[in-house]
Design a protein around this motif. Structure first.
Motif: not given
Length: 288
Positions: A57-79
């Protein structure tokens, strides 16, 4: 189903990155989220947010919030399926902040003889000493110690306990810390034992604990949390301080500085000093 931890990385211009960090701070679904923000490339004006969600849930919400800033390049790396937090901490260098030297077990042989050495094991708690907010608090406290000592110190939102432990090791007779996370309370008490100091830590919502009330009033309060809780606690912090007592506030972005200062000025504080590190701000304020 077990959540597989991952690291979310967002890169972009400073103002956009700070706005995104402020959005994370202000989101009620992300109150316990762990993230950092720092300048990655000064010449290219690239700032970086690293977030470490602990649930789907926290993962999905963080990605949703960051997606609201299209100038950011967002990536996710599996640990990797390992104790990734311990592995990450083992690669962190020790931190020097004025007279204070903060280190983990992997650097126990590197502590100088002429510093106040703080061995801090983070576990799942915040506050290894590497974050700009923690360093800002230690620098502010180091400079205050040049002219006075503090008999009674309270650390609100203590995390690993590093700030209260720093006080206990520099002459403070009563050093008390609180946290809303019972794991952090356990870790901070363990760190107090590791450092052979008398700092005590309790589970409490803000300043609402019998021990906190019985040891008041305080000469100095640390509050390294987030901007909105800092504002919400401003009157309680004032009530816990002696006349002319000081508070060191951090956990706020530079963009939130005016908001926090205004709240404390309205409660009868004056600004003594501010410290900026990366995107973060530390304020020293005095009760008047």
């Amino acid at each position: 189903m077990t959540y597989n931890p991952q690291q979310i990385i967002a890169r972009g211009p400073r103002l956009v990155s700070e706005s995104a960090a402020e959005a994370i701070d202000g989101d009620v679904l992300l109150e316990g989220a762990t993230y950092s923000i720092l300048e990655e490339d000064e010449d290219r004006n690239i700032w970086r947010i690293d977030a470490f969600p602990t649930t789907e849930e926290e993962d999905a919400r963080l990605q949703e919030v960051l997606a609201g800033f299209p100038e950011l390049t967002v990536t996710a790396d599996q640990l990797a399926d390992a104790d990734w937090l311990a592995m990450a901490l083992s690669g962190l260098p020790p931190v020097r902040a004025g007279r204070f030297f903060v280190y983990g077990i992997h650097d126990r042989g590197r502590a100088p003889d002429n510093t106040v050495n703080l061995r801090i094991e983070a576990g799942a708690a915040f506050g290894t000493g590497h974050h700009g907010t923690t360093v800002g608090c230690l620098i502010a406290y180091n400079d205050l110690l040049k002219s006075k000592r503090f008999d009674r110190v309270l650390d609100v939102g203590a995390g690993t306990g590093v700030l209260a432990i720093a006080a206990a090791k520099t002459g403070t007779r009563v050093a008390v810390g609180t946290d809303i996370d019972p794991v952090s309370v356990r870790i901070s008490n363990e760190n107090a034992k590791l450092n052979k100091c008398h700092a005590r830590f309790v589970y409490a919502n803000g300043l609402d604990h019998r021990l906190v009330r019985s040891d008041a009033p305080y000469d100095l309060v640390f509050a390294n949390i987030l901007a909105r809780p800092l504002v919400g606690l401003s009157m309680a912090i004032r009530g816990a301080l002696k006349p002319k007592g000081l508070v060191i506030l951090s956990g706020l972005l530079r963009t939130q500085e005016r908001f926090v200062k205004a709240a404390y000025h309205s409660k009868g504080f004056r600004t003594v000093r501010r410290i900026h590190r990366d995107a973060w701000c530390t304020l020293v304020m005095q009760k008047v």
